[in-house]
Design a protein around this motif. Structure first.
Motif, PDB file in Angstrom:
ATOM      1  N   MET A 158       0.298  -1.295   0.144  1.00  0.00           N
ATOM      2  CA  MET A 158       0.347  -0.024  -0.130  1.00  0.00           C
ATOM      3  C   MET A 158       1.208   1.415  -0.354  1.00  0.00           C
ATOM      4  SD  MET A 158      -3.268   1.760   0.799  1.00  0.00           S
ATOM      5  CE  MET A 158      -3.796  -0.662   1.160  1.00  0.00           C
ATOM      6  N   LEU A 159       0.511   1.860  -1.014  1.00  0.00           N
ATOM      7  CA  LEU A 159       1.640   3.409  -1.008  1.00  0.00           C
ATOM      8  C   LEU A 159       0.313   4.415  -0.242  1.00  0.00           C
ATOM      9  CD1 LEU A 159       2.756   1.760  -3.149  1.00  0.00           C
ATOM     10  CD2 LEU A 159       3.938   4.091  -4.297  1.00  0.00           C
ATOM     11  N   ASP A 160       0.748   4.961   0.343  1.00  0.00           N
ATOM     12  CA  ASP A 160       0.065   5.885   0.714  1.00  0.00           C
ATOM     13  C   ASP A 160       0.509   7.536  -0.368  1.00  0.00           C
ATOM     14  OD1 ASP A 160       2.723   7.302   2.101  1.00  0.00           O
ATOM     15  OD2 ASP A 160       1.185   7.524   4.072  1.00  0.00           O
ATOM     16  N   THR A 161      -0.081   8.904   0.525  1.00  0.00           N
ATOM     17  CA  THR A 161       0.534   9.984  -0.337  1.00  0.00           C
ATOM     18  C   THR A 161       2.053   9.947  -0.578  1.00  0.00           C
ATOM     19  OG1 THR A 161      -1.758  10.607   0.571  1.00  0.00           O
ATOM     20  CG2 THR A 161       0.559  12.673   0.142  1.00  0.00           C
ATOM     21  N   THR A 162       2.881  10.035   1.032  1.00  0.00           N
ATOM     22  CA  THR A 162       4.521  10.103   0.849  1.00  0.00           C
ATOM     23  C   THR A 162       4.783   9.328  -0.012  1.00  0.00           C
ATOM     24  OG1 THR A 162       4.322   9.020   3.125  1.00  0.00           O
ATOM     25  CG2 THR A 162       4.011  11.187   3.285  1.00  0.00           C
ATOM     26  N   ALA A 163       4.674   8.219   0.069  1.00  0.00           N
ATOM     27  CA  ALA A 163       5.236   7.036  -0.977  1.00  0.00           C
ATOM     28  C   ALA A 163       5.130   7.483  -2.401  1.00  0.00           C
ATOM     29  CB  ALA A 163       4.583   6.031  -0.787  1.00  0.00           C
ATOM     30  N   VAL A 164       3.809   8.175  -2.859  1.00  0.00           N
ATOM     31  CA  VAL A 164       3.501   8.356  -3.814  1.00  0.00           C
ATOM     32  C   VAL A 164       4.120   9.594  -4.496  1.00  0.00           C
ATOM     33  CG1 VAL A 164       1.714   9.258  -5.387  1.00  0.00           C
ATOM     34  CG2 VAL A 164       1.802   7.380  -4.268  1.00  0.00           C
ATOM     35  N   ALA A 165       4.525  10.902  -3.859  1.00  0.00           N
ATOM     36  CA  ALA A 165       5.122  11.968  -3.912  1.00  0.00           C
ATOM     37  C   ALA A 165       6.489  11.908  -3.614  1.00  0.00           C
ATOM     38  CB  ALA A 165       4.636  12.801  -2.969  1.00  0.00           C
ATOM     39  N   SER A 166       7.045  10.742  -2.851  1.00  0.00           N
ATOM     40  CA  SER A 166       8.145   9.817  -3.828  1.00  0.00           C
ATOM     41  C   SER A 166       8.805   9.645  -4.569  1.00  0.00           C
ATOM     42  CB  SER A 166       8.796   9.567  -2.227  1.00  0.00           C
ATOM     43  OG  SER A 166       9.198   9.600  -1.019  1.00  0.00           O
ATOM     44  N   TRP A 167       7.848   9.048  -5.246  1.00  0.00           N
ATOM     45  CA  TRP A 167       8.254   8.475  -6.566  1.00  0.00           C
ATOM     46  C   TRP A 167       8.088   9.759  -7.431  1.00  0.00           C
ATOM     47  CZ3 TRP A 167       8.726   3.927  -9.565  1.00  0.00           C
ATOM     48  CH2 TRP A 167       8.429   3.786 -10.733  1.00  0.00           C
ATOM     49  N   VAL A 168       7.036  10.430  -6.962  1.00  0.00           N
ATOM     50  CA  VAL A 168       6.931  11.206  -8.127  1.00  0.00           C
ATOM     51  C   VAL A 168       8.479  12.196  -8.419  1.00  0.00           C
ATOM     52  CG1 VAL A 168       5.970  13.431  -8.739  1.00  0.00           C
ATOM     53  CG2 VAL A 168       4.566  11.647  -8.023  1.00  0.00           C
ATOM     54  N   ARG A 169       9.166  12.403  -7.100  1.00  0.00           N
ATOM     55  CA  ARG A 169      10.007  13.019  -6.580  1.00  0.00           C
ATOM     56  C   ARG A 169      11.819  12.496  -7.116  1.00  0.00           C
ATOM     57  NH1 ARG A 169       6.963  15.494  -1.993  1.00  0.00           N
ATOM     58  NH2 ARG A 169       6.566  17.625  -2.920  1.00  0.00           N
ATOM     59  N   GLY A 170      11.517  10.910  -7.787  1.00  0.00           N
ATOM     60  CA  GLY A 170      11.778   9.963  -7.943  1.00  0.00           C
ATOM     61  C   GLY A 170      13.032   8.675  -6.531  1.00  0.00           C
ATOM     62  N   SER A 171      11.716   8.596  -5.879  1.00  0.00           N
ATOM     63  CA  SER A 171      12.444   7.913  -5.363  1.00  0.00           C
ATOM     64  C   SER A 171      13.275   6.226  -5.769  1.00  0.00           C
ATOM     65  CB  SER A 171      11.556   7.477  -4.120  1.00  0.00           C
ATOM     66  OG  SER A 171      12.088   6.698  -3.839  1.00  0.00           O
ATOM     67  N   ILE A 172      14.277   6.364  -5.155  1.00  0.00           N
ATOM     68  CA  ILE A 172      14.938   4.909  -5.079  1.00  0.00           C
ATOM     69  C   ILE A 172      14.217   4.127  -4.206  1.00  0.00           C
ATOM     70  CG2 ILE A 172      17.685   3.317  -4.963  1.00  0.00           C
ATOM     71  CD1 ILE A 172      18.595   6.415  -6.006  1.00  0.00           C
ATOM     72  N   ALA A 173      14.325   4.434  -2.864  1.00  0.00           N
ATOM     73  CA  ALA A 173      13.462   3.240  -2.063  1.00  0.00           C
ATOM     74  C   ALA A 173      12.339   2.775  -2.846  1.00  0.00           C
ATOM     75  CB  ALA A 173      13.402   4.209  -0.718  1.00  0.00           C
TER      76      ALA A 173
END
Length: 123
Positions: free
Chosen positions: A1-16
């Motif tokens: 489950m991805l919450d808001t912060t996980a989705v936003a991190s993905w948009v910003r290029g999160s490797i994790a």
């Protein structure tokens, strides 16, 4: 489950987040994105990289889920515990499906199930 912060991190290029999605995909699993988390992440990132967001939505391991109207009372209670409607949606789906919530802010969920439904992501 991805919450808001996980989705936003993905948009910003999160490797994790990318690594976790790759692991989920390798195991033929699914990462759920509550629609309210998608909406909030889109708002928080001001849609800075629509291509990355589209890539996330097209990822073979992700699926967007909307709340069921019959769950409104549970969502109200979880909203009171988390302080946010998007977190309430993520918490409810995590509890209902017995999965963890990927988040950069585990404190948002500390009052739900003793904070045990969280997988903290760090970048």
């Amino acid at each position: 489950m991805l919450d808001t912060t996980a989705v936003a991190s993905w948009v910003r290029g999160s490797i994790a987040v990318g690594e976790i999605l790759a692991e989920i995909n390798d195991e033929d699993g699914v990462a759920i994105i509550p629609v309210w988390c998608l909406v909030e992440a889109g708002h928080e990132t001001a849609m800075i990289d629509r291509d990355r967001l589209d890539l996330l939505l097209a990822h073979p391991a992700t699926v967007v889920i909307a709340d069921d109207a019959d769950d409104w009372e549970m969502l109200v209670g979880l909203r009171a515990l988390t302080g946010r409607a998007d977190c309430a949606a993520a918490a409810w789906l995590a509890l209902e499906l017995d999965v963890d919530v990927m988040t950069r802010h585990p404190g948002w969920y500390e009052k739900v199930d003793g904070g045990r439904l969280v997988l903290e992501i760090e970048d």
